[in-house]
Design a protein around this motif. Structure first.
Motif, short mmCIF file in Angstrom:
data_model
loop_
_atom_site.label_atom_id
_atom_site.label_comp_id
_atom_site.label_asym_id
_atom_site.label_seq_id
_atom_site.Cartn_x
_atom_site.Cartn_y
_atom_site.Cartn_z
N THR A 29 -12.27 5.94 -8.45
CA THR A 29 -11.50 4.72 -8.23
C THR A 29 -10.93 4.28 -9.56
OG1 THR A 29 -12.91 4.01 -6.39
CG2 THR A 29 -11.58 2.32 -7.46
N GLN A 30 -9.61 4.07 -9.61
CA GLN A 30 -8.95 3.65 -10.83
C GLN A 30 -8.34 2.26 -10.64
OE1 GLN A 30 -6.70 6.96 -12.98
NE2 GLN A 30 -6.70 7.72 -10.86
N ASN A 31 -8.48 1.42 -11.67
CA ASN A 31 -7.90 0.08 -11.67
C ASN A 31 -7.15 -0.15 -12.98
OD1 ASN A 31 -9.38 -1.55 -9.29
ND2 ASN A 31 -10.83 -0.16 -10.24
N TYR A 41 -0.55 6.99 -3.45
CA TYR A 41 -0.23 6.55 -4.80
C TYR A 41 -0.96 5.25 -5.17
CZ TYR A 41 3.47 9.98 -4.25
OH TYR A 41 4.15 11.13 -4.01
N GLY A 42 -1.74 4.73 -4.24
CA GLY A 42 -2.51 3.54 -4.52
C GLY A 42 -1.85 2.27 -4.01
N GLU A 43 -2.47 1.14 -4.31
CA GLU A 43 -1.96 -0.17 -3.90
C GLU A 43 -1.53 -0.95 -5.12
OE1 GLU A 43 -3.66 -3.00 -0.66
OE2 GLU A 43 -4.38 -3.81 -2.58
N ASP A 80 0.84 -1.19 0.00
CA ASP A 80 0.00 0.00 0.00
C ASP A 80 0.88 1.25 0.00
OD1 ASP A 80 -1.89 1.95 0.27
OD2 ASP A 80 -2.78 1.16 2.11
N TRP A 85 -2.94 -2.53 -10.11
CA TRP A 85 -2.82 -1.27 -9.38
C TRP A 85 -4.22 -0.70 -9.17
CZ3 TRP A 85 -4.15 3.67 -11.44
CH2 TRP A 85 -3.83 4.76 -10.62
N VAL A 86 -4.49 -0.24 -7.96
CA VAL A 86 -5.78 0.39 -7.66
C VAL A 86 -5.54 1.62 -6.81
CG1 VAL A 86 -6.14 -1.12 -5.64
CG2 VAL A 86 -8.08 0.06 -6.69
N LYS A 87 -6.25 2.67 -7.12
CA LYS A 87 -6.16 3.92 -6.36
C LYS A 87 -7.57 4.43 -6.14
CE LYS A 87 -3.77 8.38 -6.11
NZ LYS A 87 -4.90 9.09 -5.51
N ARG A 88 -7.87 4.71 -4.87
CA ARG A 88 -9.22 5.13 -4.50
C ARG A 88 -9.21 6.51 -3.87
NH1 ARG A 88 -8.65 -0.19 -2.70
NH2 ARG A 88 -10.05 -1.71 -3.72
N THR A 89 -10.16 7.35 -4.30
CA THR A 89 -10.48 8.60 -3.63
C THR A 89 -11.98 8.63 -3.43
OG1 THR A 89 -10.78 9.87 -5.68
CG2 THR A 89 -8.53 9.74 -4.78
#
Length: 618
Positions: free
Chosen positions: A275-277, A231-233, A227, A267-271
């Motif tokens: 949410t981006q994958n 910058y995301g996971e 994590d 890669w996943v990034k959440r706000t």
């Protein structure tokens, strides 16, 4: 036309009385619409098997798990390591998309999936979505999607199991975590001497297929994640299996070696609003058949790159959009092709509305396959929460299945000729359903219809005598699914009934599709004492026709399985499973006739089997 039988009436009566209040549990799916959401909000027919349920049942392979679910039926051609054909709502496995951690797995030529070679010890959860999902996933998601999610163990555990036919299994799973870094792992070794899977003609001479058909599977997997906070996971997931299986064939190859794997770098990034994958997926399914002078290799390699974004437009509205690129390669196969690779680029988008009273979904997708052109699909859904515990849903969608490279480009085959003009199969799906969820339990009814056109069938050319793939067939699968999970009289009950009318409409007269039972009923009774858990499962299948070649009918059957788990010490559990308690003799697939033609011979299922084991957690 489907008729509600006395059996279904009994099920409805059983789930309507004597229920006792239990804590309501919200079940989550990540498969229905490709993002995490409660099942009751998906507007889809979804079944989820969690690891706790898998452990309680103590089954030895995935087909045994899938066979307990509504709308799913499994036709076995033998035991462990043998072919197990999975039908979802009457459609063959070629019309069901199968994923491991979201990665496509199947033989790109036949469309078959080696379910028995996917180890049960590697599974955390199985999600089955029934109905068209091509607008979400693309080709093959005609009758549904099966997503197998690998282990996410929170403790370390080791399990030893032994059983009938010299069955032995050793498996382990666990997780290590240091601050923001986590590593999950699983591995296993499974072996059995097996049994002679085909019933033999007593008058036939002893041949090379009069033998036991053994099986071995060695496997491992890991899930590494870090994590990076803002910058995301980033995660890397892989699962690998290799081994050997034997089968009956009096003339040619009668064993195979397999080497299958999936790998995902994600890669996943959440706000709050976005949410981006992004993911790079790689997979291989390879079977090498041996046992004669000619070795046959069936190999499929896939590489897929995908990006998806999910936007929170309003408190009640979410939108998704994304792009994917898929490459399929069968060049390592023994068969020859004038084209052994193809690419598909797809764009997709969706909108999902939920104001806690009304729900609405719309998904669209456009796939552009090399050689076969563009396929556009959509799925629409509308739901009403008539009560806080009751949701009515209606769905309509389209789907497709791309032709195989073998259909279009097979070369130098003594049996088949290519058809460069072959088109994708197409389907239209409709469904209405009602779900009731409360502290009393969960109840669901779904009425569905799936019409498939442009079905591909191999037709023999009268001049060359070679078989050529043609878009000439069509089929209709319609039916009703009833399911219930509840507590009554101190027991937990899980029951489902599927009434199916599956027809081949290729000719002027509709005929029943082979090997599909018109009635399938599953019932599991569970009792939990302080340290002992016991599960009794009943599976009923009505009679059904064989494939046209045999022109016979397979008899109805009922099978009972029993499993138990006992906590001997803190962190130590004993387990056992008895399959086919009554030693019922039946078969689900024909294999030939006796020499005098008087009796159909079939693939014998497992008779009465006993497995015992122990699990240690630390």
């Amino acid at each position: 036309m489907l008729k509600i039988s006395a059996l279904s009436a009994a099920v409805l009566a059983a789930v309507s009385f004597h229920t006792s209040a239990t804590q309501e549990i919200e079940h989550i799916t990540v498969t229905a619409n490709k993002f995490e959401q409660p099942i009751k909000n998906t507007l889809a027919s979804v079944s989820v098997l969690e690891r706790d349920q898998i452990d309680q049942l103590n089954v030895r392979d995935i087909p045994s798990l899938l066979n307990t679910l509504p709308g799913v039926d499994v036709v076995r051609s033998g035991g462990l390591g043998q072919i197990a054909s999975v039908f979802v709502r009457g459609a063959s496995i070629q019309h069901t998309l199968v994923l491991i951690d979201g990665v496509r797995v199947s033989d790109a030529n036949s469309g078959n999936v080696s379910f028995t070679n996917i180890p049960v010890n590697s599974i955390e959860r199985i999600e089955v979505v029934r109905g068209a999902r091509a607008a979400i996933y693309g080709s093959d998601a005609v009758s549904g999607v099966i997503n197998i999610i690998t282990r996410e163990a929170q403790t370390h555990e080791v399990t030893l199991t032994s059983g009938s036919h010299n069955y032995v299994e050793v498996q382990a799973a666990g997780r290590l975590k240091v601050e923001k870094l986590s590593l999950g792992y699983n591995f296993g070794i499974e072996q059995t001497d097996g049994y002679d899977v085909i019933e033999k003609d007593p008058s036939a001479p002893i041949g090379k297929d009069h033998d036991q058909d053994g099986y071995e599977n060695k496997n491992f997997g890991f899930n590494l994640a870090y994590d990076f906070e803002q910058y995301g996971e980033l995660s890397a997931i892989t699962q690998f299996s290799e081994g050997t299986g034997e089968y009956d064939n009096p003339w040619g190859n009668d064993e195979y070696d397999f080497e299958n794997y999936t790998a995902k770098l994600a890669w996943v990034k959440r706000t709050d609003a976005l949410t981006q994958n992004a993911a790079l997926n790689v997979s291989q399914e390879e079977n090498v058949h041996t046992g004669s002078e000619k070795e046959d290799i069936y190999s499929t390699e896939r590489r897929e790159l995908e990006y998806q974004a999910r936007f929170k437009v309003l408190e009640t509205l979410q939108a998704t959009a994304g792009i994917s690129h898929l490459n399929e390669d069968v060049s390592k196969s023994t068969a020859k092709f004038t084209e052994s690779q193809r690419d598909n680029t797809a764009i997709f988008a969706g909108a999902f509305y939920d104001d806690e009273k009304f729900l609405a979904n719309l998904s669209v997708r456009s796939d552009d396959y090399d050689f076969h052109g563009r396929a556009n699909t959509y799925t629409t859904g509308f739901g009403v929460k008539a009560h806080k515990n009751a949701t009515f849903r209606i769905n309509h969608g389209t789907s497709f299945r791309a032709p195989t490279l073998s259909n279009a480009f097979v070369a130098d085959s003594p049996w088949y000729a290519p058809n460069g003009e072959i088109k994708p199969e197409e389907a239209e799906n409709n469904e209405i359903g009602l779900t009731l969820t409360s502290s009393w339990g969960r109840y669901d009814v779904a009425v569905f219809e799936n019409r498939i056109t442009n079905l591909i069938s191999n037709i023999q050319d009268p001049e060359t005598k070679l078989f050529v793939a043609q878009n000439i067939n069509k089929a209709t699968m319609k039916g009703v699914e009833l399911s219930a999970q509840f507590e009554a009289l101190g027991f937990e009950h899980s029951a489902n009934l599927t009434l199916l009318d599956a027809k081949d409409n290729s000719t002027g007269t509709s005929t029943d599709l082979p090997r599909r039972p018109s009635k399938a009923f599953n019932y599991t009774l569970t009792k939990q004492w302080e340290k002992l858990n016991v599960n009794l499962t009943m599976l009923y299948r009505s009679d059904r026709p064989t494939i046209a070649f045999y022109n016979s009918k397979l008899s109805a059957y009922t099978v009972f399985n029993l499993s138990a788990n006992y906590e001997l010490l803190d962190g130590m559990e004993l387990n056992a499973r008895m399959e086919n308690l009554t030693d019922k003799e039946y078969f689900t697939s024909g294999a030939g006739f006796t020499a005098d033609g008087s009796r159909l011979l079939g693939y014998k299922p497992l008779g009465r089997q006993l497995y015992v084991g122990a699990k240690i957690e630390f």
